[in-house]
Design a protein around this motif. Structure first.
Motif, PDB file in Angstrom:
ATOM      1  N   ILE A  84     -46.676  51.911 -59.525  1.00 48.71           N
ATOM      2  CA  ILE A  84     -45.256  52.252 -59.447  1.00 48.71           C
ATOM      3  C   ILE A  84     -44.443  51.150 -58.772  1.00 48.71           C
ATOM      4  N   GLY A  85     -45.131  50.264 -58.053  1.00 47.41           N
ATOM      5  CA  GLY A  85     -44.439  49.154 -57.409  1.00 47.41           C
ATOM      6  C   GLY A  85     -43.755  48.233 -58.387  1.00 47.41           C
ATOM      7  N   ALA A  86     -44.111  48.304 -59.658  1.00 44.62           N
ATOM      8  CA  ALA A  86     -43.456  47.465 -60.665  1.00 44.62           C
ATOM      9  C   ALA A  86     -41.974  47.780 -60.776  1.00 44.62           C
ATOM     10  N   LYS A  87     -41.542  48.938 -60.278  1.00 46.16           N
ATOM     11  CA  LYS A  87     -40.105  49.238 -60.262  1.00 46.16           C
ATOM     12  C   LYS A  87     -39.351  48.254 -59.366  1.00 46.16           C
ATOM     13  N   ILE A  88     -40.051  47.766 -58.330  1.00 43.61           N
ATOM     14  CA  ILE A  88     -39.428  46.831 -57.392  1.00 43.61           C
ATOM     15  C   ILE A  88     -39.570  45.406 -57.891  1.00 43.61           C
ATOM     16  N   SER A  89     -40.762  45.057 -58.322  1.00 44.60           N
ATOM     17  CA  SER A  89     -41.042  43.715 -58.817  1.00 44.60           C
ATOM     18  C   SER A  89     -42.083  43.832 -59.902  1.00 44.60           C
ATOM     19  N   ALA A  90     -41.830  43.253 -61.057  1.00 51.74           N
ATOM     20  CA  ALA A  90     -42.715  43.437 -62.205  1.00 51.74           C
ATOM     21  C   ALA A  90     -44.150  43.021 -61.901  1.00 51.74           C
ATOM     22  N   ASP A  91     -44.339  41.987 -61.097  1.00 51.48           N
ATOM     23  CA  ASP A  91     -45.694  41.553 -60.765  1.00 51.48           C
ATOM     24  C   ASP A  91     -46.023  41.806 -59.299  1.00 51.48           C
ATOM     25  N   MET A  92     -45.257  42.651 -58.648  1.00 54.62           N
ATOM     26  CA  MET A  92     -45.462  43.053 -57.253  1.00 54.62           C
ATOM     27  C   MET A  92     -45.408  41.866 -56.285  1.00 54.62           C
ATOM     28  N   GLN A  93     -44.739  40.818 -56.676  1.00 64.63           N
ATOM     29  CA  GLN A  93     -44.483  39.743 -55.737  1.00 64.63           C
ATOM     30  C   GLN A  93     -43.217  39.021 -56.169  1.00 64.63           C
ATOM     31  N   MET A  94     -42.514  38.498 -55.198  1.00 64.41           N
ATOM     32  CA  MET A  94     -41.303  37.745 -55.488  1.00 64.41           C
ATOM     33  C   MET A  94     -41.451  36.363 -54.876  1.00 64.41           C
ATOM     34  N   GLY A  95     -40.964  35.373 -55.586  1.00 69.41           N
ATOM     35  CA  GLY A  95     -41.146  34.007 -55.138  1.00 69.41           C
ATOM     36  C   GLY A  95     -40.431  33.707 -53.833  1.00 69.41           C
ATOM     37  N   PHE A  96     -40.897  32.649 -53.165  1.00 69.71           N
ATOM     38  CA  PHE A  96     -40.188  32.161 -51.993  1.00 69.71           C
ATOM     39  C   PHE A  96     -40.229  30.641 -52.012  1.00 69.71           C
ATOM     40  N   PHE A  97     -39.269  30.035 -51.336  1.00 67.49           N
ATOM     41  CA  PHE A  97     -39.128  28.580 -51.314  1.00 67.49           C
ATOM     42  C   PHE A  97     -39.717  28.075 -50.003  1.00 67.49           C
ATOM     43  N   HIS A  98     -40.830  27.351 -50.101  1.00 73.16           N
ATOM     44  CA  HIS A  98     -41.607  26.955 -48.922  1.00 73.16           C
ATOM     45  C   HIS A  98     -41.500  25.452 -48.716  1.00 73.16           C
ATOM     46  N   ASN A  99     -40.947  25.041 -47.570  1.00 79.05           N
ATOM     47  CA  ASN A  99     -40.877  23.637 -47.195  1.00 79.05           C
ATOM     48  C   ASN A  99     -41.760  23.425 -45.976  1.00 79.05           C
ATOM     49  N   TRP A 100     -42.835  22.668 -46.139  1.00 77.42           N
ATOM     50  CA  TRP A 100     -43.791  22.389 -45.058  1.00 77.42           C
ATOM     51  C   TRP A 100     -43.847  20.884 -44.909  1.00 77.42           C
ATOM     52  N   LEU A 101     -43.244  20.368 -43.829  1.00 75.74           N
ATOM     53  CA  LEU A 101     -42.997  18.930 -43.716  1.00 75.74           C
ATOM     54  C   LEU A 101     -43.545  18.380 -42.407  1.00 75.74           C
ATOM     55  N   PRO A 102     -44.805  17.923 -42.378  1.00 68.90           N
ATOM     56  CA  PRO A 102     -45.312  17.209 -41.212  1.00 68.90           C
ATOM     57  C   PRO A 102     -44.977  15.723 -41.361  1.00 68.90           C
ATOM     58  N   ILE A 103     -44.123  15.194 -40.508  1.00 66.58           N
ATOM     59  CA  ILE A 103     -43.652  13.816 -40.615  1.00 66.58           C
ATOM     60  C   ILE A 103     -44.328  13.003 -39.515  1.00 66.58           C
ATOM     61  N   GLN A 104     -45.060  11.968 -39.904  1.00 62.23           N
ATOM     62  CA  GLN A 104     -45.899  11.226 -38.981  1.00 62.23           C
ATOM     63  C   GLN A 104     -45.261   9.906 -38.575  1.00 62.23           C
ATOM     64  N   PHE A 105     -45.137   9.693 -37.264  1.00 66.16           N
ATOM     65  CA  PHE A 105     -44.663   8.433 -36.704  1.00 66.16           C
ATOM     66  C   PHE A 105     -45.788   7.814 -35.880  1.00 66.16           C
TER      67      PHE A 105
END
Length: 240
Positions: free
Chosen positions: A192-213
């Protein structure tokens, strides 16, 4: 529940053997990620390994981009009951000193890519904020991660060319994350969760930035949900 060599270490978190995790969620995972470069555009390497205890699977890969070519080795096997065994085909990760020194190996194989390099941290390990994502009332992501930058030493051979890896110029970042993240393994019934999201997950925008000096790391994390709402942000400077 089966015992394993890990059960002889004083590391238990609850009254079950080490190979039994705290949740029955099929999406529980425990993973390594490493990248490495020679401080130029000659090549870029990514190495990853994951264990999925509730799916009974472990897998790993290494991929190297050289110019406009990419070379990749993948491995997968049944996890078994010894989670300290990190050998997956020709690939393995060895923890030489926790939170400090780790060895990555890809034995010679038919795909023309092999390596034996040791990562040494240049900063303390950074414990990142926990990541939470919900779809409706269901928790679909609950993860923790540590991050590092550092140097590498050893060798890498790709397409018949051997590169001597020295810590003066071969640098990179790594992380180790674990927890629940949906979308792993075979799909489950939508219900029944497909009523909320067809595949039961929603995308997110992930920025993971380790900057080395040369003498410090700047680590930036910014996560937005599917609607662009900020759900996690962090900016930290760590000196060597």
């Amino acid at each position: 529940m089966a015992l394993s060599p890990g059960d002889d270490f004083l590391i238990h978190q609850y009254p079950e053997p080490i190979d039994t995790v705290f949740t029955g969620d099929r999406h529980f995972y425990d993973r390594y990620y490493f990248n490495m470069h020679g401080s130029d555009d000659t090549l870029f390497m990514v190495f990853g390994m994951g264990q999925y205890p509730n799916l009974g699977v472990t897998d790993a890969f290494v991929s190297v981009a050289v110019g406009d070519q990419q070379f990749t080795v993948r491995g997968s096997r049944e996890l078994g009951s010894d989670r300290m065994d990190t050998t997956v085909g020709p690939l393995r990760v060895e923890v030489i000193e926790g939170l400090r020194t780790l060895r990555l190996v890809c034995e010679p194989n038919e795909w023309g890519l092999s390596l034996d390099v040791t990562f040494t941290a240049g900063t303390e390990a950074l414990a990142e904020p926990k990541s939470f994502t919900h779809v409706g009332r269901r928790l679909t992501q609950d993860t923790h991660r540590l991050a590092h930058v550092g140097s590498y030493e050893g060798w890498l051979e790709v397409d018949g060319t051997r590169h001597e890896v020295t810590p003066d110029r071969w640098l990179g970042a790594r992380d180790h994350s674990w927890g629940i993240r949906h979308g792993i393994g075979e799909p489950e019934p939508k219900g029944i969760g497909a009523k909320i999201s067809a595949d039961m997950q929603m995308g997110f925008f992930h920025n993971w930035l380790p900057i080395q000096f040369d003498d410090h790391m700047v680590k930036i994390t910014i996560d937005n949900d599917h609607a662009g709402r900020r759900v996690l942000e962090e900016a930290v400077k760590l000196y060597n």
